[in-house]
Enzyme design. Sequence first.
Site, mmCIF file in Angstrom:
data_model
loop_
_atom_site.group_PDB
_atom_site.id
_atom_site.type_symbol
_atom_site.label_atom_id
_atom_site.label_comp_id
_atom_site.label_asym_id
_atom_site.label_seq_id
_atom_site.Cartn_x
_atom_site.Cartn_y
_atom_site.Cartn_z
ATOM 1 N N ARG A 1 52.036 -64.934 -15.317
ATOM 2 C CA ARG A 1 52.329 -64.304 -16.769
ATOM 3 C C ARG A 1 50.558 -64.726 -17.612
ATOM 4 N NH1 ARG A 1 56.554 -66.372 -21.070
ATOM 5 N NH2 ARG A 1 57.949 -64.447 -19.863
ATOM 6 N N HIS B 1 56.789 -56.588 -18.943
ATOM 7 C CA HIS B 1 57.717 -57.536 -18.877
ATOM 8 C C HIS B 1 58.711 -56.670 -18.600
ATOM 9 C CE1 HIS B 1 58.986 -61.783 -18.831
ATOM 10 N NE2 HIS B 1 59.333 -61.436 -20.472
ATOM 11 N N GLN C 1 62.298 -58.780 -17.378
ATOM 12 C CA GLN C 1 63.393 -59.236 -18.329
ATOM 13 C C GLN C 1 64.317 -57.818 -18.072
ATOM 14 O OE1 GLN C 1 63.313 -61.084 -20.813
ATOM 15 N NE2 GLN C 1 64.985 -60.573 -21.031
ATOM 16 N N ASP D 1 63.483 -58.496 -30.720
ATOM 17 C CA ASP D 1 62.350 -59.606 -30.501
ATOM 18 C C ASP D 1 61.204 -60.155 -30.951
ATOM 19 O OD1 ASP D 1 60.750 -60.797 -28.504
ATOM 20 O OD2 ASP D 1 59.232 -59.273 -27.577
ATOM 21 N N CYS E 1 65.373 -60.863 -26.105
ATOM 22 C CA CYS E 1 64.740 -61.792 -24.610
ATOM 23 C C CYS E 1 64.619 -62.446 -24.469
ATOM 24 C CB CYS E 1 63.341 -61.180 -24.463
ATOM 25 S SG CYS E 1 62.642 -61.068 -25.662
ATOM 26 N N ARG F 1 68.453 -63.626 -16.105
ATOM 27 C CA ARG F 1 66.883 -63.684 -15.994
ATOM 28 C C ARG F 1 66.783 -64.958 -14.847
ATOM 29 N NH1 ARG F 1 62.800 -63.538 -19.022
ATOM 30 N NH2 ARG F 1 61.647 -62.836 -17.635
HETATM 31 N N1 NVA Z 1 57.080 -60.295 -27.027
HETATM 32 C C1 NVA Z 1 57.537 -61.773 -27.162
HETATM 33 C C2 NVA Z 1 57.543 -61.572 -25.952
HETATM 34 C C3 NVA Z 1 58.102 -63.080 -24.986
HETATM 35 C C4 NVA Z 1 59.362 -63.138 -23.812
HETATM 36 C C5 NVA Z 1 55.863 -62.363 -26.714
HETATM 37 O O1 NVA Z 1 55.409 -61.483 -25.488
HETATM 38 O O2 NVA Z 1 55.408 -62.983 -27.064
HETATM 39 N N1 CP Z 2 62.481 -63.984 -22.157
HETATM 40 C C1 CP Z 2 61.101 -64.915 -22.264
HETATM 41 O O1 CP Z 2 60.553 -64.382 -20.974
HETATM 42 O O2 CP Z 2 60.997 -66.316 -21.909
HETATM 43 P P1 CP Z 2 60.420 -67.408 -21.784
HETATM 44 O O3 CP Z 2 58.941 -66.619 -22.406
HETATM 45 O O4 CP Z 2 60.231 -68.687 -22.448
HETATM 46 O O5 CP Z 2 59.749 -67.035 -20.542
#
Ligand code: NVA
Ligand code: CP
Length: 336
Positions: free
Chosen positions: A107, A134, A137, A231, A272, A317
């Site tokens: 990540r 992502h 997800q 989101d 998410c 998830r």
């Molecule tokens: N769009 C958000 C998703 C988090 C799961 C981010 O990248 O912070």
């Molecule tokens: N939805 C998601 O990816 O959550 P986290 O950022 O907690 O992993």
Amino acid sequence: MASLKGRDLLKLLDFTTEEILHLLDLSHQLKKLKHEGVPHRFFEGRNIVLLFEKTSTRTRCSFEVAGYDLGMGVTFLDPASSQVSKKESIADTARVLSRFYDGIEYRGFAQSIVEELAEYADCPVWNGLTNEWHPTQMIADIMTMQENFGMDLRGRTLVFMGDARNNVANSLMVVCAKLGINFVACGPAENQPEAWLIETCTKIAAENGSTVVVTDDVEKGCAGADAIYTDVWVSMGEPDEVWEQRIASLSPYQVNARVMELAGPDAIFLHCLPSFHDTNTVIGARIAEQFGINEMEVTNEVFESEQSRVFDEAENRMHAIKAVIYATMSDEPLSD
Ligand code: NVA
Ligand code: CP
């Protein structure tokens, strides 16, 4: 369908409809095994490593629990406690980790980083979120839709409200197009998806009998939707300075009771997570103090409503990630 053993999961554009449906089937099967308490320690003696350059609750815990349930050892690494980035390049890290582990989760920031990791690693690499995509997800989100509307989602409509060009929105557009689900990106012009992606997904959707619509009109966008998705308005890695402008431009795209009414009583709400639906977070409280708003992308009322499926989605998830690990590490069909 050819086996997915040895494949990376970097983005869903790389996967066929059949392969995505296979991952979904596996996710449901693995959820059933978990709920029935049937042990599934298929990968005893193997190990995976989780590399996080951005924070996480769901993705990290999903990979950890999925790994343990499959009988594997799991290592968590971040830049603060390892040599990654500061002293060791991605290419070198990939080659070292490949000597120890059977799979690598990443990540972080640019998609090019996870692509480079995959190029140099000789085990499967799984994208646990980048600035652009992502993918894990998506399997959980579609799985949640299947639990509500049945396995065949062709002809259903999912509307993404708000920052419709972030990693989650991009990925939803792809997965919907691949599965014949109508996709609507509803947000202001500056937050709409990139033209090349709209064009690509429109073509894929047409092949699968569905459509991609991009609009700034909430009434038109949400009418009759089966799922309303949103989101956060500012994603990880974006500077704090953008909050003011995002609040101004995205507030009309907040998911509230009116939006859910437009969609109808059978529509579900997805997110998410994490979500700013109240002021019980450090950022939520700071935004409330600075800009005088207590809820952002979704109201607390919708988040807590009967139509909300966000905690099923969060649970999924783990099952979905377990399916991704299973499919890319084994070509044995799962027998339940
Ligand atoms: N769009 C958000 C998703 C988090 C799961 C981010 O990248 O912070
Ligand atoms: N939805 C998601 O990816 O959550 P986290 O950022 O907690 O992993």
